[in-house]
Write a protein that holds these residues in place. Structure first.
Motif, short mmCIF file in Angstrom:
data_model
loop_
_atom_site.label_atom_id
_atom_site.label_comp_id
_atom_site.label_asym_id
_atom_site.label_seq_id
_atom_site.Cartn_x
_atom_site.Cartn_y
_atom_site.Cartn_z
N LEU A 226 0.84 -1.19 0.00
CA LEU A 226 0.00 0.00 0.00
C LEU A 226 0.87 1.24 0.00
N PRO A 227 0.40 2.32 -0.62
CA PRO A 227 1.23 3.53 -0.75
C PRO A 227 1.23 4.39 0.51
N VAL A 228 2.34 5.11 0.64
CA VAL A 228 2.51 6.14 1.67
C VAL A 228 2.91 7.41 0.93
N LEU A 229 2.09 8.44 1.05
CA LEU A 229 2.34 9.68 0.31
C LEU A 229 3.52 10.43 0.91
N LEU A 230 4.46 10.80 0.05
CA LEU A 230 5.63 11.57 0.46
C LEU A 230 5.39 13.06 0.25
N PRO A 231 6.19 13.92 0.88
CA PRO A 231 5.97 15.37 0.76
C PRO A 231 5.99 15.90 -0.68
N ASP A 232 6.74 15.24 -1.56
CA ASP A 232 6.81 15.70 -2.95
C ASP A 232 5.77 15.03 -3.84
N ASN A 233 4.79 14.34 -3.23
CA ASN A 233 3.71 13.65 -3.95
C ASN A 233 4.14 12.33 -4.57
N ASP A 234 5.39 11.91 -4.37
CA ASP A 234 5.80 10.58 -4.78
C ASP A 234 5.23 9.59 -3.75
#
Length: 213
Positions: free
Chosen positions: A88-96
């Motif tokens: 599952l994804p985890v959103l990073l500060p740069d939207n990656d």
């Protein structure tokens, strides 16, 4: 005396075709009742589980639905019960997107991101953005898909980065988008970076795109 008319004020920029279609589709989603959302999520799980791309997958990169998106929670639990490794994804500060393994409903934590609605994200160890390249199948969120398999996303760019990362790594997982029935449309606007998907799963069944690569 000749007077010079004042200059016309600058016209505001017109929304792009993608923006207009996104607005229309998001408005339709917001109109869905809670009962309809729950029923659609159960039906979507049944449809998606019939896909050979999921039946034969060892690792599936998926996502936790939010708001009025087609519900994925039933599907995530069914995939895990079938012995699949679910990322599952985890959103990073740069939207990656980073990734972590799904270990059941108790492993999800609500996370606030500036300017966005709270997301449910996995609380386990982070595996790095490149973990998605090991997936056999990637389930993609979206707003629409057309008869060519071209997907319309929400415009945030996170999954454009995922797809570009897969391409750079030479990884070729099956790409499947999860939508409502009405979101399979005649045509969506596309840009050079857009990628076709192999199939779409909706509450009423599956549509395959045999020409997609």
């Amino acid at each position: 005396m000749v007077t010079t008319p004042p200059p016309n004020p600058a016209r505001p920029p017109q929304p792009s075709p993608k923006t207009l279609l996104r607005r229309e589709l998001l408005a339709a989603r917001r109109a869905l009742s809670p009962e309809s959302l729950r029923a659609s999520a159960r039906a979507l799980a049944r449809s998606a589980l019939a896909l050979p791309e999921l039946a034969g997958a060892g690792t599936v990169a998926a996502y936790v639905s939010v708001g009025s998106e087609p519900g994925t929670r039933d599907l995530l639990d069914a995939l895990r019960a079938a012995g699949k490794r679910v990322l599952l994804p985890v959103l990073l500060p740069d939207n990656d997107l980073d990734w972590a393994a799904y270990e059941g409903p108790g492993s999800l934590a609500e996370t606030a991101h500036a300017g966005k609605m709270p997301l449910l994200e996995p609380s386990g160890p982070r595996l790095g953005p490149g973990a998605v390249t090991g997936a056999d199948t990637v389930l993609l969120p979206g707003l629409a898909v057309d008869g060519r398999g071209m997907r319309l996303g929400r415009g945030g760019g996170s999954y454009d980065r995922v797809l570009a990362r897969l391409e750079r790594a030479g990884a070729h997982p099956a790409l499947v988008v999860l939508l409502y029935d009405e979101e399979v449309v005649a045509r969506v606007p596309e840009e050079p970076h857009d990628h076709p998907v192999q199939a779409v799963a909706t509450p009423s069944g599956v549509v395959r795109f045999t020409d997609s690569a």
